[in-house]
Design a protein around this motif. Structure first.
Motif, PDB file in Angstrom:
ATOM      1  N   ASP A 146       3.055 -14.008  -7.437  1.00 34.55           N
ATOM      2  CA  ASP A 146       2.157 -13.851  -8.884  1.00 34.55           C
ATOM      3  C   ASP A 146       0.926 -13.876  -8.445  1.00 34.55           C
ATOM      4  OD1 ASP A 146       3.836 -13.570 -10.785  1.00 34.55           O
ATOM      5  OD2 ASP A 146       3.992 -15.415 -11.294  1.00 34.55           O
ATOM      6  N   GLN A 147       0.366 -14.716  -6.672  1.00 27.59           N
ATOM      7  CA  GLN A 147      -0.691 -14.114  -6.014  1.00 27.59           C
ATOM      8  C   GLN A 147      -1.360 -13.448  -5.844  1.00 27.59           C
ATOM      9  OE1 GLN A 147       0.311 -17.453  -3.184  1.00 27.59           O
ATOM     10  NE2 GLN A 147      -1.057 -19.161  -4.146  1.00 27.59           N
ATOM     11  N   PRO A 148      -2.380 -13.088  -5.161  1.00 32.07           N
ATOM     12  CA  PRO A 148      -3.123 -11.671  -4.652  1.00 32.07           C
ATOM     13  C   PRO A 148      -2.241 -11.614  -3.161  1.00 32.07           C
ATOM     14  CG  PRO A 148      -4.507 -12.827  -5.484  1.00 32.07           C
ATOM     15  CD  PRO A 148      -3.706 -14.135  -5.857  1.00 32.07           C
ATOM     16  N   ILE A 149      -1.984 -10.232  -3.041  1.00 30.91           N
ATOM     17  CA  ILE A 149      -0.900  -9.611  -1.867  1.00 30.91           C
ATOM     18  C   ILE A 149      -2.239 -10.904  -0.200  1.00 30.91           C
ATOM     19  CG2 ILE A 149      -0.498  -8.276  -0.181  1.00 30.91           C
ATOM     20  CD1 ILE A 149       0.439  -6.335  -2.737  1.00 30.91           C
ATOM     21  N   GLU A 150      -1.163 -11.466   0.394  1.00 28.05           N
ATOM     22  CA  GLU A 150      -1.202 -12.373   1.311  1.00 28.05           C
ATOM     23  C   GLU A 150      -0.311 -11.877   2.443  1.00 28.05           C
ATOM     24  OE1 GLU A 150      -3.367 -15.350   2.487  1.00 28.05           O
ATOM     25  OE2 GLU A 150      -3.246 -15.840   0.271  1.00 28.05           O
ATOM     26  N   GLY A 151      -0.114 -10.741   3.618  1.00 27.49           N
ATOM     27  CA  GLY A 151       1.193 -10.577   4.477  1.00 27.49           C
ATOM     28  C   GLY A 151       0.466 -10.428   5.294  1.00 27.49           C
ATOM     29  N   ASP A 152       1.663  -9.951   6.780  1.00 29.79           N
ATOM     30  CA  ASP A 152       1.597  -9.230   7.799  1.00 29.79           C
ATOM     31  C   ASP A 152       2.332  -8.040   7.538  1.00 29.79           C
ATOM     32  OD1 ASP A 152      -0.477 -11.276   8.724  1.00 29.79           O
ATOM     33  OD2 ASP A 152       1.075 -12.930   9.240  1.00 29.79           O
ATOM     34  N   ILE A 153       1.812  -7.054   8.505  1.00 34.58           N
ATOM     35  CA  ILE A 153       2.843  -5.741   7.954  1.00 34.58           C
ATOM     36  C   ILE A 153       3.346  -5.353   9.858  1.00 34.58           C
ATOM     37  CG2 ILE A 153       3.562  -3.339   7.979  1.00 34.58           C
ATOM     38  CD1 ILE A 153       2.390  -4.502   5.079  1.00 34.58           C
ATOM     39  N   PHE A 154       3.812  -5.252  10.368  1.00 38.12           N
ATOM     40  CA  PHE A 154       4.272  -4.715  12.179  1.00 38.12           C
ATOM     41  C   PHE A 154       5.122  -3.099  11.992  1.00 38.12           C
ATOM     42  CE2 PHE A 154       4.015  -9.390  12.119  1.00 38.12           C
ATOM     43  CZ  PHE A 154       2.928 -10.043  12.751  1.00 38.12           C
ATOM     44  N   ILE A 155       4.442  -2.810  12.779  1.00 36.26           N
ATOM     45  CA  ILE A 155       4.897  -1.424  12.996  1.00 36.26           C
ATOM     46  C   ILE A 155       4.265  -1.231  14.049  1.00 36.26           C
ATOM     47  CG2 ILE A 155       4.238   0.767  11.997  1.00 36.26           C
ATOM     48  CD1 ILE A 155       2.568  -0.363   9.761  1.00 36.26           C
ATOM     49  N   SER A 156       5.556  -0.425  14.311  1.00 36.45           N
ATOM     50  CA  SER A 156       6.312   0.098  15.584  1.00 36.45           C
ATOM     51  C   SER A 156       5.528   1.542  15.500  1.00 36.45           C
ATOM     52  CB  SER A 156       7.789   0.355  15.915  1.00 36.45           C
ATOM     53  OG  SER A 156       8.340   0.960  16.924  1.00 36.45           O
ATOM     54  N   PHE A 157       4.534   1.463  16.544  1.00 38.79           N
ATOM     55  CA  PHE A 157       3.696   2.577  16.355  1.00 38.79           C
ATOM     56  C   PHE A 157       4.602   3.665  17.086  1.00 38.79           C
ATOM     57  CE2 PHE A 157       0.029   5.689  18.306  1.00 38.79           C
ATOM     58  CZ  PHE A 157      -0.057   6.243  17.008  1.00 38.79           C
ATOM     59  N   GLU A 158       5.347   3.460  18.293  1.00 40.72           N
ATOM     60  CA  GLU A 158       6.644   4.166  18.836  1.00 40.72           C
ATOM     61  C   GLU A 158       7.583   4.831  18.233  1.00 40.72           C
ATOM     62  OE1 GLU A 158       7.397   2.718  23.249  1.00 40.72           O
ATOM     63  OE2 GLU A 158       7.026   0.668  22.109  1.00 40.72           O
ATOM     64  N   ARG A 159       8.329   3.951  16.545  1.00 39.16           N
ATOM     65  CA  ARG A 159       8.780   4.864  15.901  1.00 39.16           C
ATOM     66  C   ARG A 159       7.863   5.357  15.358  1.00 39.16           C
ATOM     67  NH1 ARG A 159      13.060   4.823  17.539  1.00 39.16           N
ATOM     68  NH2 ARG A 159      12.692   3.780  18.559  1.00 39.16           N
ATOM     69  N   VAL A 160       7.322   5.473  14.999  1.00 42.28           N
ATOM     70  CA  VAL A 160       6.183   6.111  13.650  1.00 42.28           C
ATOM     71  C   VAL A 160       5.788   7.299  14.819  1.00 42.28           C
ATOM     72  CG1 VAL A 160       3.929   6.605  12.873  1.00 42.28           C
ATOM     73  CG2 VAL A 160       4.931   4.056  12.581  1.00 42.28           C
ATOM     74  N   GLU A 165      -4.182  -1.401  -6.660  1.00 41.94           N
ATOM     75  CA  GLU A 165      -5.001  -1.247  -7.955  1.00 41.94           C
ATOM     76  C   GLU A 165      -3.996  -0.585  -8.944  1.00 41.94           C
ATOM     77  OE1 GLU A 165      -8.595  -0.227  -7.205  1.00 41.94           O
ATOM     78  OE2 GLU A 165      -9.157  -2.408  -6.715  1.00 41.94           O
ATOM     79  N   HIS A 166      -2.959   0.323  -8.575  1.00 40.21           N
ATOM     80  CA  HIS A 166      -2.466   1.133  -9.180  1.00 40.21           C
ATOM     81  C   HIS A 166      -1.522   0.516  -9.503  1.00 40.21           C
ATOM     82  CE1 HIS A 166       0.351   4.462 -10.610  1.00 40.21           C
ATOM     83  NE2 HIS A 166       0.909   4.298  -9.701  1.00 40.21           N
ATOM     84  N   HIS A 167      -1.080  -0.501  -8.829  1.00 44.29           N
ATOM     85  CA  HIS A 167       0.517  -0.947  -9.306  1.00 44.29           C
ATOM     86  C   HIS A 167      -0.303  -2.583  -9.630  1.00 44.29           C
ATOM     87  CE1 HIS A 167       3.745   1.087  -7.621  1.00 44.29           C
ATOM     88  NE2 HIS A 167       2.652   1.873  -6.764  1.00 44.29           N
ATOM     89  N   GLN A 168      -1.304  -3.045 -10.272  1.00 51.96           N
ATOM     90  CA  GLN A 168      -2.075  -3.961 -10.623  1.00 51.96           C
ATOM     91  C   GLN A 168      -1.735  -5.278  -9.957  1.00 51.96           C
ATOM     92  OE1 GLN A 168       0.347  -1.994 -12.799  1.00 51.96           O
ATOM     93  NE2 GLN A 168      -1.241  -0.783 -13.599  1.00 51.96           N
ATOM     94  N   HIS A 169      -2.398  -4.736  -8.937  1.00 47.63           N
ATOM     95  CA  HIS A 169      -1.858  -5.822  -7.355  1.00 47.63           C
ATOM     96  C   HIS A 169      -3.705  -5.732  -6.836  1.00 47.63           C
ATOM     97  CE1 HIS A 169       1.929  -6.063  -8.489  1.00 47.63           C
ATOM     98  NE2 HIS A 169       2.480  -7.707  -7.872  1.00 47.63           N
ATOM     99  N   LYS A 170      -3.481  -7.303  -6.340  1.00 48.76           N
ATOM    100  CA  LYS A 170      -5.234  -7.580  -5.565  1.00 48.76           C
ATOM    101  C   LYS A 170      -4.739  -7.630  -4.571  1.00 48.76           C
ATOM    102  CE  LYS A 170      -9.737 -10.094  -5.556  1.00 48.76           C
ATOM    103  NZ  LYS A 170      -9.559 -10.937  -4.440  1.00 48.76           N
ATOM    104  N   ILE A 171      -5.291  -7.397  -3.605  1.00 45.10           N
ATOM    105  CA  ILE A 171      -4.888  -7.530  -2.209  1.00 45.10           C
ATOM    106  C   ILE A 171      -5.649  -8.806  -1.737  1.00 45.10           C
ATOM    107  CG2 ILE A 171      -4.978  -6.983   0.414  1.00 45.10           C
ATOM    108  CD1 ILE A 171      -4.339  -4.304  -0.015  1.00 45.10           C
ATOM    109  N   GLU A 172      -5.460 -10.009  -1.420  1.00 47.38           N
ATOM    110  CA  GLU A 172      -6.032 -10.945  -0.535  1.00 47.38           C
ATOM    111  C   GLU A 172      -6.959 -10.415   1.133  1.00 47.38           C
ATOM    112  OE1 GLU A 172      -8.522 -14.587  -0.869  1.00 47.38           O
ATOM    113  OE2 GLU A 172      -7.806 -13.408  -2.559  1.00 47.38           O
ATOM    114  N   THR A 173      -5.325 -11.146   1.654  1.00 49.25           N
ATOM    115  CA  THR A 173      -6.168 -10.718   3.346  1.00 49.25           C
ATOM    116  C   THR A 173      -4.193  -9.464   3.303  1.00 49.25           C
ATOM    117  OG1 THR A 173      -6.393 -12.484   3.837  1.00 49.25           O
ATOM    118  CG2 THR A 173      -5.889 -11.486   5.548  1.00 49.25           C
ATOM    119  N   LEU A 174      -4.360  -8.672   4.194  1.00 46.43           N
ATOM    120  CA  LEU A 174      -3.412  -7.765   4.507  1.00 46.43           C
ATOM    121  C   LEU A 174      -3.444  -7.177   6.031  1.00 46.43           C
ATOM    122  CD1 LEU A 174      -1.061  -6.571   4.342  1.00 46.43           C
ATOM    123  CD2 LEU A 174      -1.987  -4.115   3.060  1.00 46.43           C
ATOM    124  N   ASN A 175      -2.379  -7.494   6.631  1.00 44.04           N
ATOM    125  CA  ASN A 175      -2.923  -7.085   8.425  1.00 44.04           C
ATOM    126  C   ASN A 175      -2.131  -6.291   8.882  1.00 44.04           C
ATOM    127  OD1 ASN A 175      -4.906  -9.340   8.553  1.00 44.04           O
ATOM    128  ND2 ASN A 175      -3.119 -11.002   8.877  1.00 44.04           N
TER     129      ASN A 175
END
Length: 151
Positions: free
Chosen positions: A76-90, A31-41
């Motif tokens: 320009d559409q609301p955010i829809e994305g998949d973010i894969f994160i290596s928990f080991e690397r974190v 919201e701070h960046h004026q974006h809406k999240i539709e679905t974020l995984n």
């Protein structure tokens, strides 16, 4: 309240319920960046799992901490994305960066969201801007939002 953010795991042991407090924070960042999240995984996974994704989808044969997929036809559409994160690397990077796993995970989660918002990190200037935006996002993270050292 239902949030449009979901957590999944592959090949790692983590209690995903501990990530729930991040949802409100991630919404405030978007919201701070004026974006809406539709679905974020967010999919927390092992190094090997993420390496396979890197090889299969990006033709890169390297380990990484995060891969972000933008599932929108138009940015320009609301955010829809998949973010894969290596928990080991974190966990490894948390030790290197001398921060808690919670803070390092928050930084990486914000990094993926910032990519979907439109920030890049290919050039030195873009990397500097991305780091500044990550720091700004972490400023939204209240001490009480995420318990320290619980992951």
């Amino acid at each position: 309240m239902a949030y449009p953010i979901n957590y999944f795991k592959e090949d790692v042991s983590i209690d995903l319920r501990k990530l729930s407090p991040f949802k409100k924070w991630l919404i405030s960042v978007s919201e701070h960046h004026q974006h809406k999240i539709e679905t974020l995984n967010y999919i927390l996974c092992s190094d090997e799992y993420l390496l396979q994704i890197n090889q299969d989808y990006l033709n890169h044969d390297t380990y990484t901490d995060i891969i972000t997929f933008d599932n929108r036809d138009d940015t320009d559409q609301p955010i829809e994305g998949d973010i894969f994160i290596s928990f080991e690397r974190v966990k490894e990077n948390a030790v290197i960066n001398k921060v808690t796993v919670d803070i390092e995970l928050a930084r990486v989660m914000a990094h993926g969201l910032l990519h979907l918002i439109g920030f890049k990190d290919k050039t030195d200037k873009e990397k500097q801007t991305m780091r500044e935006q990550e720091d700004n996002a972490l400023n939204f993270l209240q001490e009480s939002t995420v318990s320290r050292g619980t992951l």
